[in-house]
Design an enzyme around this catalytic site. Structure first.
Site, PDB file in Angstrom:
ATOM      1  N   VAL A 103      -3.527 -11.919  78.846  1.00  0.00           N
ATOM      2  CA  VAL A 103      -2.135 -11.738  78.406  1.00  0.00           C
ATOM      3  C   VAL A 103      -1.287 -11.460  79.638  1.00  0.00           C
ATOM      4  CG1 VAL A 103      -0.544 -10.389  76.991  1.00  0.00           C
ATOM      5  CG2 VAL A 103      -2.862 -10.847  76.149  1.00  0.00           C
ATOM      6  N   HIS A 107      -0.477  -4.752  81.506  1.00  0.00           N
ATOM      7  CA  HIS A 107      -0.979  -3.730  80.593  1.00  0.00           C
ATOM      8  C   HIS A 107      -2.067  -2.954  81.304  1.00  0.00           C
ATOM      9  CE1 HIS A 107      -2.879  -7.648  79.939  1.00  0.00           C
ATOM     10  NE2 HIS A 107      -4.023  -7.009  79.743  1.00  0.00           N
ATOM     11  N   HIS A 109      -5.297  -0.874  80.796  1.00  0.00           N
ATOM     12  CA  HIS A 109      -6.338  -0.556  79.819  1.00  0.00           C
ATOM     13  C   HIS A 109      -6.780   0.887  80.033  1.00  0.00           C
ATOM     14  CE1 HIS A 109      -7.565  -4.789  78.649  1.00  0.00           C
ATOM     15  NE2 HIS A 109      -7.023  -5.070  79.817  1.00  0.00           N
TER      16      HIS A 109
HETATM   17  P1  5GP Z   1      -6.551  -8.761  79.574  1.00  0.00           P
HETATM   18  O1  5GP Z   1      -7.835  -9.538  79.545  1.00  0.00           O
HETATM   19  O2  5GP Z   1      -5.338  -9.662  79.663  1.00  0.00           O
HETATM   20  O3  5GP Z   1      -6.550  -7.692  80.652  1.00  0.00           O
HETATM   21  O4  5GP Z   1      -6.494  -7.966  78.220  1.00  0.00           O
HETATM   22  C1  5GP Z   1      -5.770  -8.364  77.110  1.00  0.00           C
HETATM   23  C2  5GP Z   1      -6.162  -7.425  75.981  1.00  0.00           C
HETATM   24  O5  5GP Z   1      -5.215  -7.559  74.942  1.00  0.00           O
HETATM   25  C3  5GP Z   1      -7.543  -7.714  75.398  1.00  0.00           C
HETATM   26  O6  5GP Z   1      -8.352  -6.552  75.495  1.00  0.00           O
HETATM   27  C4  5GP Z   1      -7.237  -8.104  73.942  1.00  0.00           C
HETATM   28  O7  5GP Z   1      -8.203  -7.644  73.038  1.00  0.00           O
HETATM   29  C5  5GP Z   1      -5.875  -7.469  73.703  1.00  0.00           C
HETATM   30  N1  5GP Z   1      -5.037  -8.185  72.758  1.00  0.00           N
HETATM   31  C6  5GP Z   1      -4.770  -9.521  72.745  1.00  0.00           C
HETATM   32  N2  5GP Z   1      -3.929  -9.818  71.737  1.00  0.00           N
HETATM   33  C7  5GP Z   1      -3.648  -8.658  71.105  1.00  0.00           C
HETATM   34  C8  5GP Z   1      -2.816  -8.330  69.979  1.00  0.00           C
HETATM   35  O8  5GP Z   1      -2.158  -9.163  69.361  1.00  0.00           O
HETATM   36  N3  5GP Z   1      -2.786  -7.015  69.608  1.00  0.00           N
HETATM   37  C9  5GP Z   1      -3.470  -6.046  70.287  1.00  0.00           C
HETATM   38  N4  5GP Z   1      -3.363  -4.787  69.837  1.00  0.00           N
HETATM   39  N5  5GP Z   1      -4.253  -6.317  71.352  1.00  0.00           N
HETATM   40  C10 5GP Z   1      -4.338  -7.607  71.755  1.00  0.00           C
END
Ligand code: 5GP
Ligand code: ZN
Length: 121
Positions: A103, A107, A109
């Site tokens: 995404v 963000h 985590h």
């Molecule tokens: P990334 O891999 O980009 O660091 O993490 C993206 C995170 O966003 C993932 O852990 C995924 O589960 C979470 N995520 C993706 N779409 C949504 C959503 O629509 N709602 C929520 N609450 N989390 C999401």
């Protein structure tokens, strides 16, 4: 990764900020929102995001320094509220392909509630 995914008009986290997509919020103020990850990787898995759309940490500017610092302080507060401060937790920003960023709206985590492996896979 196509720059289309960097565009706030197709950004799912901007849609969460403006209420178009529901989320389980745990914290909100004028600048930040925190909500539960939809596919938790640990008993506690919360995402702390700025309301402002910044695609990756690489696009963060000097003027965002205060906002980024506030994200860590809010993560700290949530870790205490979730009672994982003493047992321990991890804060992670994934950036681009090798880190598996999915995404493109930054963000932080917050992961905890179990022993976390190191180094990460
Ligand atoms: P990334 O891999 O980009 O660091 O993490 C993206 C995170 O966003 C993932 O852990 C995924 O589960 C979470 N995520 C993706 N779409 C949504 C959503 O629509 N709602 C929520 N609450 N989390 C999401
Ligand atoms: Zn966004």
């Amino acid at each position: 990764m196509s720059k289309l995914f960097h565009d706030e008009r197709v950004c799912i986290f901007c849609k969460i900020v403006n209420g178009e997509i529901p989320s389980q919020k745990v914290y909100e103020d004028n600048d930040l929102l925190a909500f539960k990850d939809i596919q938790p990787k640990a008993p506690v898995h919360i995402l702390i995001i700025p309301k402002k759309h910044i695609p990756t940490v690489l696009e963060a500017q000097e003027s965002d320094a205060r906002l980024l610092g506030k994200m860590v302080l809010v993560a700290n507060k949530i870790a205490q509220d979730e009672r994982i401060a003493e047992s321990g937790f991890r804060l992670v920003f994934n950036c681009n392909r090798d880190a598996g960023q999915a995404v493109f709206h930054i963000h932080l985590h917050l992961l905890g509630g179990r022993q976390l492996g190191w180094p990460p896979g």
